[in-house]
Design a protein around this motif. Sequence first.
Motif, PDB file in Angstrom:
ATOM      1  N   ARG A  58       0.826  -1.212   0.000  1.00  9.71           N
ATOM      2  CA  ARG A  58       0.000   0.000   0.000  1.00  9.71           C
ATOM      3  C   ARG A  58       0.861   1.263   0.000  1.00  9.71           C
ATOM      4  NH1 ARG A  58      -3.083  -3.263  -1.795  1.00  9.71           N
ATOM      5  NH2 ARG A  58      -4.537  -4.433  -0.500  1.00  9.71           N
ATOM      6  N   TYR A  62       0.030   3.828  -2.991  1.00  5.62           N
ATOM      7  CA  TYR A  62      -0.580   5.132  -2.717  1.00  5.62           C
ATOM      8  C   TYR A  62       0.445   6.191  -2.291  1.00  5.62           C
ATOM      9  CZ  TYR A  62      -4.916   2.490  -2.818  1.00  5.62           C
ATOM     10  OH  TYR A  62      -5.966   1.694  -3.214  1.00  5.62           O
ATOM     11  N   GLU A  72     -15.118   7.957  -2.579  1.00  7.57           N
ATOM     12  CA  GLU A  72     -14.313   6.740  -2.655  1.00  7.57           C
ATOM     13  C   GLU A  72     -14.904   5.668  -1.752  1.00  7.57           C
ATOM     14  OE1 GLU A  72      -9.662   6.236  -3.442  1.00  7.57           O
ATOM     15  OE2 GLU A  72     -10.141   7.104  -1.510  1.00  7.57           O
ATOM     16  N   ARG A  75     -13.381   0.266   1.086  1.00  4.18           N
ATOM     17  CA  ARG A  75     -12.172  -0.542   0.937  1.00  4.18           C
ATOM     18  C   ARG A  75     -10.991   0.309   0.493  1.00  4.18           C
ATOM     19  NH1 ARG A  75      -9.397  -3.063  -3.046  1.00  4.18           N
ATOM     20  NH2 ARG A  75     -10.873  -2.336  -4.633  1.00  4.18           N
ATOM     21  N   ARG A  76     -11.213   1.158  -0.497  1.00  7.47           N
ATOM     22  CA  ARG A  76     -10.139   2.011  -0.996  1.00  7.47           C
ATOM     23  C   ARG A  76      -9.670   2.989   0.069  1.00  7.47           C
ATOM     24  NH1 ARG A  76      -7.338   0.924  -5.477  1.00  7.47           N
ATOM     25  NH2 ARG A  76      -9.264   0.670  -6.663  1.00  7.47           N
ATOM     26  N   GLU A  79      -7.399   1.196   2.414  1.00  3.47           N
ATOM     27  CA  GLU A  79      -6.078   0.957   1.840  1.00  3.47           C
ATOM     28  C   GLU A  79      -5.207   2.209   1.917  1.00  3.47           C
ATOM     29  OE1 GLU A  79      -6.928  -0.433  -2.075  1.00  3.47           O
ATOM     30  OE2 GLU A  79      -7.412  -2.479  -1.423  1.00  3.47           O
ATOM     31  N   ARG A  80      -5.813   3.358   1.707  1.00  2.58           N
ATOM     32  CA  ARG A  80      -5.047   4.606   1.806  1.00  2.58           C
ATOM     33  C   ARG A  80      -4.581   4.848   3.234  1.00  2.58           C
ATOM     34  NH1 ARG A  80      -5.286   7.483  -2.924  1.00  2.58           N
ATOM     35  NH2 ARG A  80      -7.050   6.976  -4.299  1.00  2.58           N
TER      36      ARG A  80
END
Length: 231
Positions: A58, A62, A72, A75-76, A79-80
């Motif tokens: 990750r 990112y 967004e 899940r996204r 991840e960020r």
Amino acid sequence: MRTWTVRDVMTTAVVTVAEHAPYREVVDLLVGNRFSAVPVVDGSRRVTGVVSEADLLRKIEYAGAEAPRLFEGRRRRGERVKATGRTAGDLMSAPPVTVLAGTSLPAAARLMDAEGVKRLPVVDDGGRLVGIVSRGDLLKVHLRPDDEILADVPLRGGAAVPGRRRRPGAGHGRGRRGRPGRGRRPLVDDRHDIAERMTRQVAGVVEVVDELEYEYDDRAILGAGIAYGIA
């Protein structure tokens, strides 16, 4: 019939990391040992999560774009957030997918498939780590010698059935690697299906060659009786 469990095939010497382990230490551990993931444990060796290569990536995926964006998905966004993590506790996937040591191999395989993971931390009833099992570990049962597999077949030679003693000289069997043969049995009832099903469940069996023969099949006789209203 012996039931093989995760305990029979798991690895007990497990490499772990603590929740406070820094990012670089986790990278060194995975790359140095060619692991794709490692369990994260607390001071009592309870599994609190699993950190994988995907979790560590990750930061690369990112880099410079860690801030959440409008509209967004959850899940996204998660991840960020992981991309800003500094320790194993920040980066790990939690809650972890674990398995008890007494779990059967088929159940463990189904869990791996359902969760899309290649290995499972093995825990005791208190959630403490006792081992780890991988897909390759589950396949070990198919490396067993033929004699060892045959010894686990509950109906060897086709002469023994559940609840009955073996009748000497009543049957014979033959087979090839991973394929136990089933021989002749003088009297057969609905236990024929049970015999085949139980043999398929023996760890290491990949195919059953059914060569059972009968003098009569009482299922057919019973079915005919019901059809004519005499049973």
